[in-house]
Design an enzyme around this catalytic site. Structure first.
Site, PDB file in Angstrom:
ATOM      1  N   HIS A 136       0.681  -1.133  -0.096  1.00  0.00           N
ATOM      2  CA  HIS A 136       0.049  -0.113   0.075  1.00  0.00           C
ATOM      3  C   HIS A 136       0.926   1.229   0.015  1.00  0.00           C
ATOM      4  CE1 HIS A 136      -0.230   0.501   4.646  1.00  0.00           C
ATOM      5  NE2 HIS A 136       0.804  -0.095   4.438  1.00  0.00           N
ATOM      6  N   HIS A 137       2.303   1.278  -0.006  1.00  0.00           N
ATOM      7  CA  HIS A 137       2.946   2.271  -0.055  1.00  0.00           C
ATOM      8  C   HIS A 137       3.306   2.661  -1.712  1.00  0.00           C
ATOM      9  CE1 HIS A 137       3.146   2.562   4.016  1.00  0.00           C
ATOM     10  NE2 HIS A 137       3.877   1.609   4.099  1.00  0.00           N
ATOM     11  N   CYS A 138       3.090   1.732  -2.584  1.00  0.00           N
ATOM     12  CA  CYS A 138       3.467   2.206  -3.935  1.00  0.00           C
ATOM     13  C   CYS A 138       2.358   2.594  -4.544  1.00  0.00           C
ATOM     14  CB  CYS A 138       3.561   0.576  -4.498  1.00  0.00           C
ATOM     15  SG  CYS A 138       4.509   0.991  -6.330  1.00  0.00           S
ATOM     16  N   ASN A 183      -0.452   5.349   1.889  1.00  0.00           N
ATOM     17  CA  ASN A 183      -0.107   6.362   1.019  1.00  0.00           C
ATOM     18  C   ASN A 183       0.007   6.080  -0.672  1.00  0.00           C
ATOM     19  OD1 ASN A 183       2.290   5.284   1.412  1.00  0.00           O
ATOM     20  ND2 ASN A 183       3.315   7.161   0.572  1.00  0.00           N
TER      21      ASN A 183
END
Length: 357
Positions: A145-147, A189
């Site tokens: 979920h950070h990509c 993010n």
């Protein structure tokens, strides 16, 4: 839609649980230089096999996402950056990777992440197709979920959540609205940046407000933001999860729920900074599944972060608990592979987790 190998439907009797041995990252001990347990996905499957919940021929075998698949979301420029080992070293936070030939990095580091990404797309597609009679699906990996489309980070090289939702919107009839419930300890993010101005996607995110990534711009995409303090414990956490999950699903009526079920909220996690017990994690997952399934909304789960060796056991225990409560469906699968036998089907009784819930 482009041609893809990720949409070849597996035998209809299989559980909508997706995994491949290729998920696990092992190469000269380099994986030990990051706190992430790069073999936890295989451990989860082994625990479920020991409990006789699944067998190899009852799960969906994940396939590697190709460049053509990845380009549904990612820019060509970003994918080309991954051909530089120092870029991958930065994303995975394993500095020695920078000194490896990129063909080795592609095979030993990025291929497992591409296979998990393919698994997330496959689990979302299968759940979308089988929503009426199953209503759930789990990728034992994924949750990067950070990509976002053009930037990786935090051990996340591919935007599997964004990709899977885009594939669903593009290919599955009747799926045009999605809710992301992100309960990893870190702010999600990546998908937030990707869906910043997309009214079809509602994001709820509960995270430790003081840790990585602290992406103020991405927070603008969160429709229901739950910022937690250091050391938040079970009682407060579970109350907030229940309140906000119920509120999110009442506020926005999705066709699908995407559940990012990070276990880095566990007490003692070196990166999460929260203090949730194993029983609290099991109960949290139960609350999310119960809220979605009581409304008839398919729920699709990915396992995301978790930086302690015991998280694999907790994930397996949570899946067993969901099954024992009937939240993973009551039908016994009969996988149409010719060699399936009764010993390969699900037993009626999983371990009793009533004391956890």
């Amino acid at each position: 839609p482009h041609r893809t190998e990720l949409y070849e439907e597996p035998p209809p009797g299989c559980w909508p649980i997706v995994y491949s041995p290729d998920y696990n990252i092992t190469f000269m001990g380099l994986e030990k230089l990051h706190p992430f347990d790069a073999g936890k996905w295989g451990k989860v499957i082994n625990f479920l096999k020991e409990e006789k919940l699944i067998a190899d021929d009852l799960i969906v075998q994940a396939r590697e996402a190709t460049d053509e698949d990845l380009l549904v979301v990612h820019t060509r420029r970003y994918l080309n950056k991954l051909k530089w080992s120092f870029v991958v070293a930065t994303i995975t936070e394993i500095p020695p990777v920078a000194f490896l030939p990129n063909f080795v990095v592609q095979r030993k580091v990025l291929k497992p992440l591409r296979t998990q990404t393919g698994g997330t797309i496959m689990v979302f597609f299968k759940a979308g197709k089988l929503a009426v009679d199953r209503g759930w699906a789990i990728n034992v990996g994924g949750g990067f979920h950070h990509c976002s489309s053009d930037k990786g980070g935090g051990f996340c090289a591919y935007a599997d959540i964004t990709l899977a939702i885009k594939f669903l919107f593009e290919r599955v009839q009747g799926v045009s609205r999605a809710t992301i419930i992100d309960l990893d300890a870190h702010q999600g993010n990546g998908h937030e940046r990707d869906f910043m101005d997309d009214p079809r996607v509602y994001i709820m995110d509960a995270y430790n407000r003081y840790i990585y990534p602290g992406d103020g711009f991405a927070k603008r995409a969160i429709k229901r933001k739950v910022e937690l303090e250091w050391g938040t414990e079970d009682s407060e956490y579970l109350q907030k999860v229940q309140t906000h999950v119920e509120g999110a699903l009442n506020e926005f009526k999705p066709d699908i729920v995407v559940y990012n079920a990070g276990t880095d909220i566990l007490d003692g996690d070196p990166l999460g900074g929260l203090a949730i017990s194993p029983q609290g994690i099991v109960k949290r997952d139960e609350l999310v599944f119960r809220a979605a399934r009581s409304r008839g909304i398919p729920v699709l789960m990915v396992t995301s972060g978790g930086y302690q060796k015991r998280t694999a056991r907790i994930i397996a225990d949570s899946i067993l608990n969901l099954h024992s409560l009937g939240l993973l469906g009551r039908q016994r699968p009969a996988c149409a592979l010719g060699s399936a036998s009764l010993e390969h089907t699900v037993t009626d009784s999983a371990r009793d987790f009533s004391n956890l819930s």
